[in-house]
Design a protein around this motif. Structure first.
Motif, mmCIF file in Angstrom:
data_model
loop_
_atom_site.group_PDB
_atom_site.id
_atom_site.type_symbol
_atom_site.label_atom_id
_atom_site.label_comp_id
_atom_site.label_asym_id
_atom_site.label_seq_id
_atom_site.Cartn_x
_atom_site.Cartn_y
_atom_site.Cartn_z
ATOM 1 N N VAL A 21 0.843 -1.204 0.000
ATOM 2 C CA VAL A 21 0.000 0.000 0.000
ATOM 3 C C VAL A 21 0.879 1.255 0.000
ATOM 4 O O VAL A 21 0.634 2.203 -0.761
ATOM 5 C CB VAL A 21 -0.957 -0.003 1.210
ATOM 6 N N LEU A 22 1.917 1.253 0.839
ATOM 7 C CA LEU A 22 2.818 2.413 0.908
ATOM 8 C C LEU A 22 3.543 2.636 -0.410
ATOM 9 O O LEU A 22 3.857 3.775 -0.769
ATOM 10 C CB LEU A 22 3.818 2.249 2.052
ATOM 11 N N LYS A 23 3.820 1.549 -1.134
ATOM 12 C CA LYS A 23 4.465 1.665 -2.445
ATOM 13 C C LYS A 23 3.640 2.547 -3.370
ATOM 14 O O LYS A 23 4.175 3.431 -4.043
ATOM 15 C CB LYS A 23 4.653 0.274 -3.052
ATOM 16 N N GLY A 24 2.334 2.327 -3.390
ATOM 17 C CA GLY A 24 1.468 3.133 -4.240
ATOM 18 C C GLY A 24 1.515 4.601 -3.875
ATOM 19 O O GLY A 24 1.598 5.473 -4.745
ATOM 20 N N LEU A 25 1.511 4.883 -2.581
ATOM 21 C CA LEU A 25 1.595 6.277 -2.126
ATOM 22 C C LEU A 25 2.944 6.894 -2.472
ATOM 23 O O LEU A 25 3.013 8.055 -2.879
ATOM 24 C CB LEU A 25 1.342 6.346 -0.615
ATOM 25 N N ALA A 26 4.008 6.112 -2.313
ATOM 26 C CA ALA A 26 5.354 6.621 -2.627
ATOM 27 C C ALA A 26 5.481 6.934 -4.116
ATOM 28 O O ALA A 26 6.063 7.959 -4.495
ATOM 29 C CB ALA A 26 6.409 5.604 -2.190
ATOM 30 N N LEU A 28 2.994 7.697 -6.163
ATOM 31 C CA LEU A 28 2.191 8.905 -6.419
ATOM 32 C C LEU A 28 2.946 10.162 -6.000
ATOM 33 O O LEU A 28 2.907 11.177 -6.693
ATOM 34 C CB LEU A 28 0.847 8.812 -5.698
ATOM 35 N N GLY A 29 3.636 10.096 -4.870
ATOM 36 C CA GLY A 29 4.464 11.222 -4.430
ATOM 37 C C GLY A 29 5.571 11.520 -5.421
ATOM 38 O O GLY A 29 5.848 12.686 -5.738
ATOM 39 N N TRP A 30 6.218 10.478 -5.926
ATOM 40 C CA TRP A 30 7.276 10.639 -6.922
ATOM 41 C C TRP A 30 6.733 11.346 -8.163
ATOM 42 O O TRP A 30 7.361 12.271 -8.687
ATOM 43 C CB TRP A 30 7.840 9.265 -7.302
ATOM 44 N N GLN A 32 4.112 13.315 -8.365
ATOM 45 C CA GLN A 32 3.799 14.715 -8.037
ATOM 46 C C GLN A 32 5.055 15.580 -8.020
ATOM 47 O O GLN A 32 5.039 16.710 -8.477
ATOM 48 C CB GLN A 32 3.097 14.806 -6.679
ATOM 49 N N VAL A 113 10.723 1.813 -0.293
ATOM 50 C CA VAL A 113 9.742 1.214 0.626
ATOM 51 C C VAL A 113 10.058 -0.255 0.844
ATOM 52 O O VAL A 113 10.107 -0.740 1.985
ATOM 53 C CB VAL A 113 8.297 1.395 0.092
#
Length: 152
Positions: A21-26, A28-30, A32, A113
């Motif tokens: 799950v954190l991979k997806g957020l990371a 998305l942050g990349w 952005q 991550v």
């Protein structure tokens, strides 16, 4: 290569799910921060898009074989060598080496991550097998998800 208890195996599965799950957020942050959406691992989805057999084989290789090899190298050798200095150097050092090995691209934050999760589980459990389990759980859904999303 120490044996691990069922408790540690369950912990590794849980850590792998959280890391997924954190991979997806990371990522998305990349995107952005950099604006870079070029998926350098799209070739794996292409490989898995050729029918059921290619999907199964691509998933097997990326989801099981790759984590086994990477964890034996990056946690079994690199992290264990760096952990002799201290926990921070072992976990963060092996994570940085692992992530850089994947390149400075959209995969980099996911590798950070994965590296942090696997190195910390290795450090706490004392076994590379927990790191392998985390990495398998982290990678296993990748090809089916990419194929289902039409990335292949």
């Amino acid at each position: 290569m120490r044996r691990v208890s069922r408790r540690w195996l369950l912990i590794a599965i849980g850590v792998g799910l959280v890391a997924f799950v954190l991979k997806g957020l990371a990522v998305l942050g990349w995107i952005q921060i950099t604006g870079n959406t070029n998926n350098v691992q799209g070739v794996y989805a292409e490989g898995g898009s050729g029918g059921v057999l290619s999907l199964v084989l691509a998933t097997l290789f990326l989801g099981i074989v790759t984590p086994l090899g990477e964890e034996l190298l990056f946690r079994g050798v690199v992290a264990n060598a760096l952990l002799r200095y201290n926990s921070f150097i072992g976990v963060v050092g092996s994570t940085v080496i692992f992530a850089l090995g994947h390149g400075i691209n959209i995969v980099f934050p996911a590798a950070v991550v994965a590296g942090l999760a696997t190195a910390e589980v290795l450090r706490r459990s004392g076994s590379v097998w927990t790191a392998v389990i985390v990495h398998v759980v982290f990678n296993l859904p990748t090809i089916p998800v990419m194929v289902a999303a039409g990335m292949g």
